[in-house]
Design a protein around this motif. Sequence first.
Motif, PDB file in Angstrom:
ATOM      1  N   MET A   8      -5.417 -81.076  65.764  1.00 20.35           N
ATOM      2  CA  MET A   8      -4.624 -81.787  64.759  1.00 20.35           C
ATOM      3  C   MET A   8      -5.333 -83.055  64.322  1.00 20.35           C
ATOM      4  O   MET A   8      -6.014 -83.710  65.115  1.00 20.35           O
ATOM      5  CB  MET A   8      -3.239 -82.137  65.311  1.00 20.35           C
ATOM      6  CG  MET A   8      -2.321 -80.948  65.479  1.00 20.35           C
ATOM      7  SD  MET A   8      -0.758 -81.366  66.312  1.00 20.35           S
ATOM      8  CE  MET A   8      -0.119 -82.687  65.271  1.00 20.35           C
ATOM      9  N   LEU A  37       4.611 -79.922  63.529  1.00 17.84           N
ATOM     10  CA  LEU A  37       3.568 -80.081  64.545  1.00 17.84           C
ATOM     11  C   LEU A  37       3.750 -81.371  65.335  1.00 17.84           C
ATOM     12  O   LEU A  37       3.397 -81.438  66.518  1.00 17.84           O
ATOM     13  CB  LEU A  37       2.187 -80.069  63.890  1.00 17.84           C
ATOM     14  CG  LEU A  37       1.708 -78.739  63.325  1.00 17.84           C
ATOM     15  CD1 LEU A  37       0.396 -78.926  62.577  1.00 17.84           C
ATOM     16  CD2 LEU A  37       1.539 -77.701  64.424  1.00 17.84           C
ATOM     17  N   THR A  87       2.585 -81.825  74.834  1.00 20.53           N
ATOM     18  CA  THR A  87       1.224 -81.486  75.274  1.00 20.53           C
ATOM     19  C   THR A  87       1.069 -79.997  75.551  1.00 20.53           C
ATOM     20  O   THR A  87       0.108 -79.363  75.109  1.00 20.53           O
ATOM     21  CB  THR A  87       0.867 -82.288  76.535  1.00 20.53           C
ATOM     22  OG1 THR A  87       0.792 -83.674  76.214  1.00 20.53           O
ATOM     23  CG2 THR A  87      -0.485 -81.835  77.097  1.00 20.53           C
ATOM     24  N   ARG A 110       1.085 -77.917  72.332  1.00 18.17           N
ATOM     25  CA  ARG A 110      -0.154 -78.081  71.569  1.00 18.17           C
ATOM     26  C   ARG A 110      -1.309 -77.367  72.271  1.00 18.17           C
ATOM     27  O   ARG A 110      -2.125 -76.706  71.622  1.00 18.17           O
ATOM     28  CB  ARG A 110      -0.459 -79.569  71.369  1.00 18.17           C
ATOM     29  CG  ARG A 110       0.557 -80.265  70.498  1.00 18.17           C
ATOM     30  CD  ARG A 110       0.186 -81.682  70.113  1.00 18.17           C
ATOM     31  NE  ARG A 110       1.381 -82.406  69.675  1.00 18.17           N
ATOM     32  CZ  ARG A 110       1.398 -83.531  69.002  1.00 18.17           C
ATOM     33  NH1 ARG A 110       0.243 -84.116  68.677  1.00 18.17           N
ATOM     34  NH2 ARG A 110       2.524 -84.121  68.657  1.00 18.17           N
ATOM     35  N   THR A 137      -2.205 -84.948  71.215  1.00 19.62           N
ATOM     36  CA  THR A 137      -3.201 -83.978  70.741  1.00 19.62           C
ATOM     37  C   THR A 137      -4.430 -83.990  71.635  1.00 19.62           C
ATOM     38  O   THR A 137      -4.975 -82.927  71.965  1.00 19.62           O
ATOM     39  CB  THR A 137      -3.586 -84.277  69.292  1.00 19.62           C
ATOM     40  OG1 THR A 137      -2.432 -84.136  68.459  1.00 19.62           O
ATOM     41  CG2 THR A 137      -4.662 -83.322  68.807  1.00 19.62           C
ATOM     42  N   GLY A 169      -3.561 -82.041  74.596  1.00 17.51           N
ATOM     43  CA  GLY A 169      -3.514 -80.618  74.289  1.00 17.51           C
ATOM     44  C   GLY A 169      -4.900 -80.020  74.142  1.00 17.51           C
ATOM     45  O   GLY A 169      -5.151 -78.891  74.579  1.00 17.51           O
TER      46      GLY A 169
END
Length: 316
Positions: A98, A110, A115, A118, A163, A166
Amino acid sequence: MPSQPQIPHGHARTVLGDVPVAELGRVNAHEHAFQVSPLLPGDELDDEESSAEEFGLLAASGFDAVIDATPVGLERRPSALARIALATGLHIVATTGMHRDAHYGAEHPLAQLDTGARGDLFTADIETGMRAHDIHGDRTKVRAGLAKVGIDYWRISPSESTTIEGIAVAHERTGVPVMVHLEFCTAAHEVLDRFASLGVASSRILLAHADRDPDPGLHRDLMARGAYLGYDGMARPRTRSDAELLDLTERVVAAGSNRVLLGGDVARSSRYVAYGGMPGLQYLGERYLPRLRERIGEDAVRTMLVGNPAAFLGGE
């Protein structure tokens, strides 16, 4: 227990399948075939025919491969990327992950993902295939080969930090390389520290837009940590002239550091020839690289176009 890495060592995952990095050739490390963002109204890249024509110009200017750096939620078109790869002969590496918050907004679906969600999303893009309509539709067979996070100017927001977490999950599962969008190369050490705390080595990270801060000392320090730097600010004289970028690159290479990858990051329809703009994706190959070769020599340029991308994408 995490699954074993799914990207074979020494291979890049392209939209048409895994390719030995030795076969990638000359790599443009940052462009966009498709991108739609509220930050760029009127500059949408959303027409397959025009984007294919523009990527054809890129190939004709001397490139064999390209990283398409559009992450989730900005109107990726995976099947179209595969068709463009077939039509142009380019090896295209697609992107999951992302961008920074400004490209989405707090209400974007989104932004609501934690976590784990993602990490699962990014892993599925890499191992199974990206969804047909970016975040909607069935999963295609077209897989991403890189994970990207964008962070803001001297700030890593809570969502951007999620992100990063993730991506670390997806990296542990798949071995995927990582790109970081930096705003004027701020927070570069901080983001490397954050990834290191999550088990992602700096040698697996490309810091995009590092040349927006033309500080050779900072760049040498970042490369000494093992990170790769994206120099992708050509043809932007309003912010940094090509002459300044040439000076920066010459000073960095003269000091014995070369973990640089080159790209154009043009990213706007008003700057794509096929959409009626200028200077187009051929600018890097036809106008900038000849000047760079005069400054630093063919061997150093080849390292930036061939050797460094192969090592970054293949995990060597």
